[in-house]
Design an enzyme around this catalytic site. Structure first.
Site, PDB file in Angstrom:
ATOM      1  N   LYS A  16      -3.395   9.106  -1.180  1.00  0.00           N
ATOM      2  CA  LYS A  16      -4.470   9.193  -2.180  1.00  0.00           C
ATOM      3  C   LYS A  16      -4.863  10.658  -2.269  1.00  0.00           C
ATOM      4  O   LYS A  16      -5.369  11.226  -1.296  1.00  0.00           O
ATOM      5  CB  LYS A  16      -5.687   8.372  -1.734  1.00  0.00           C
ATOM      6  CG  LYS A  16      -5.497   6.875  -1.803  1.00  0.00           C
ATOM      7  CD  LYS A  16      -6.745   6.158  -1.336  1.00  0.00           C
ATOM      8  CE  LYS A  16      -6.552   4.652  -1.386  1.00  0.00           C
ATOM      9  NZ  LYS A  16      -7.565   3.931  -0.584  1.00  0.00           N
ATOM     10  N   GLY A  71      -5.093   3.918  -4.863  1.00  0.00           N
ATOM     11  CA  GLY A  71      -6.068   3.985  -5.949  1.00  0.00           C
ATOM     12  C   GLY A  71      -7.477   3.913  -5.408  1.00  0.00           C
ATOM     13  O   GLY A  71      -7.710   3.380  -4.322  1.00  0.00           O
TER      14      GLY A  71
HETATM   15  O1  SMG Z   1      -7.811   1.646  -7.741  1.00  0.00           O
HETATM   16  O2  SMG Z   1      -6.560  -0.116  -7.727  1.00  0.00           O
HETATM   17  C1  SMG Z   1      -7.431   0.585  -7.244  1.00  0.00           C
HETATM   18  C2  SMG Z   1      -8.060   0.143  -5.941  1.00  0.00           C
HETATM   19  C3  SMG Z   1      -7.067   0.003  -4.874  1.00  0.00           C
HETATM   20  O3  SMG Z   1      -7.608  -1.345  -3.021  1.00  0.00           O
HETATM   21  C4  SMG Z   1      -7.695  -0.268  -3.523  1.00  0.00           C
HETATM   22  N1  SMG Z   1      -8.333   0.760  -2.923  1.00  0.00           N
HETATM   23  O4  SMG Z   1      -8.293   0.869   0.625  1.00  0.00           O
HETATM   24  O5  SMG Z   1      -6.729   1.122  -0.774  1.00  0.00           O
HETATM   25  C5  SMG Z   1      -7.907   0.904  -0.539  1.00  0.00           C
HETATM   26  C6  SMG Z   1      -8.912   0.657  -1.623  1.00  0.00           C
HETATM   27  C7  SMG Z   1     -10.061   1.625  -1.535  1.00  0.00           C
HETATM   28  C8  SMG Z   1     -11.168   1.364  -2.489  1.00  0.00           C
HETATM   29  S1  SMG Z   1     -11.908  -0.137  -2.193  1.00  0.00           S
HETATM   30  C9  SMG Z   1     -13.438  -0.171  -2.919  1.00  0.00           C
HETATM   31 MG    MG Z   2      -6.350   0.940   1.518  1.00  0.00          MG
END
Ligand code: SMG
Ligand code: MG
Length: 375
Positions: free
Chosen positions: A264, A292
């Site tokens: 990320k 994401g």
């Molecule tokens: O942007 O599709 C998206 C979210 C993907 O699950 C997702 N993100 O730990 O990977 C992760 C989480 C973090 C944000 S959760 C509120």
């Molecule tokens: Mg994650």
């Protein structure tokens, strides 16, 4: 680039439906955007991925705004000529705050690319023009509600499913979803640090579901625990929260704590650090994928450009904008077709803002004249 003006703008977007993870439920997203205007008259935008509360990571929106204003911008302003590629180094004296740093670098990168009449896809040199699209599915109150949601995403054409898990919501939901989607569709799970080393035997029971990976089962700072779990499980262990820098990625790979890495850009201090981690992992034979953070079309466009690099061999959490938001703040939101999203080709990071809608969801805006840098 000489920064002449900066805008710190907050927006509020409701989610189309609640999104629950092991650390809490979100029904809306508060996002800090950083706009920089340069002496050439170009404006670039960055999006900070920090959440409103420090539940996913220590950073949170209020703190990020303060850090950017008081500690990061003064090191980049005051008439200095700064390239995006120099931002991470210039901000090194400030410890941590990777998401804040990433947002600033992103804004400068967007401006720089626009001035050069090019975009991030071209700058990073990603081979692909389309990338496979995965969807992250939250924790639901019932199995039926989960299966309905998963079926909807399958119908939408997603290439793989990621299920959020936590103690009490793991084996059964995964079993039912595997039965629903069949043996061939990619399936993975994300625990967001919800388990401990004592759960090893329980987590090994996930091995029978032929998962692509298990993401961040243990605490952020438990690298040895992840290494031991990786030895115990046949499912590959993937790190997310634990990797906040290039150096941490190198250590985790060498230790055997990360068999796969979720990259990320916000979490690792920016897109350029993200590329370095990608390159290192490719050289080490470690698959990576792009995570994401419920980004708007700004971050989503940039994530597509990153995920076009050859080492991103697994589908990312780069879903359609409509997976989270009824309307995006860009004119050409990301959409999914036959399991893929197309890497945007607009200038800069790859988006154009829908200014009217952006203004309508803006909750605050602070303009700073950047010519009086205090770095
Ligand atoms: O942007 O599709 C998206 C979210 C993907 O699950 C997702 N993100 O730990 O990977 C992760 C989480 C973090 C944000 S959760 C509120
Ligand atoms: Mg994650």
């Amino acid at each position: 680039m000489i920064i002449s003006d900066v805008e710190l703008r907050r927006i509020h977007l409701d989610l189309v439906k609640p999104f629950r993870t092991s650390f809490g439920e979100q029904t809306s997203r508060e996002i800090l955007l950083v706009g920089v205007t340069t002496a050439d008259g170009a404006t670039g935008w960055g999006e900070c991925v920090a959440m409103s509360e420090p539940l996913y990571s220590p950073e949170f929106v209020d703190a990020v705004e303060l850090v950017i204003r008081d500690f990061l911008l003064p090191r980049l302003t005051g008439g200095a000529d700064v390239k995006a590629a120099e931002v991470a180094h210039l901000l090194e004296p400030i410890k941590g705050h990777q998401m804040a740093k990433a947002a600033v670098e992103m804004a400068l990168l967007d401006a720089e690319l626009r001035v050069a009449n090019t975009n991030l896809h071209a700058r990073l040199g990603g081979e692909r023009t389309q990338v496979p699209s995965g969807v992250s599915v939250g924790i639901f109150p019932t199995l039926d509600a989960l299966l309905d949601a998963v079926q909807g995403y399958v119908d939408d054409g997603y290439a793989r499913i990621k299920l959020k898990i936590e103690p009490g919501w793991d084996l059964e939901p995964v079993r039912h979803v595997r039965d629903l989607i069949g043996p061939d569709m990619g399936l993975q799970v994300d625990a967001n640090t919800a388990y401990t080393r004592t759960d090893t035997e329980h987590l090994c029971a996930l091995d029978e579901f032929d998962l692509l990976l298990i993401e961040q089962p243990l605490a952020t700072d438990d690298l040895l625990g992840h290494r031991d779990l990786a030895r115990a499980m046949s499912t590959p262990v993937c790190l997310d929260e634990s990797i906040e820098s290039f150096a941490q990625a190198v250590d985790a790979v060498e230790l055997g704590a990360a068999e796969i890495i979720n990259i990320k850009p916000g979490r690792v201090g920016g897109y350029l650090n993200a590329v370095r981690i990608h390159d290192m992992c490719r050289d080490q034979g470690i698959p990576v994928w792009c995570g994401g953070m419920l980004e708007t079309g700004i971050g989503r466009a940039a994530n597509c450009a990153l995920a076009a690099l050859s080492g991103f061999t697994l589908p990312g959490d780069i879903s359609a904008s409509t997976r989270f938001y009824a309307r995006d703040i860009v004119t050409d939101p990301i959409s999914v077709h036959d399991g893929f999203v197309t890497v945007p080709q607009a200038l800069g990071l790859g988006f154009d803002l829908d200014h009217d809608f952006l203004d309508s969801v803006t909750t605050s805006s602070h303009r700073l004249s950047a010519l009086d840098g205090r770095g």
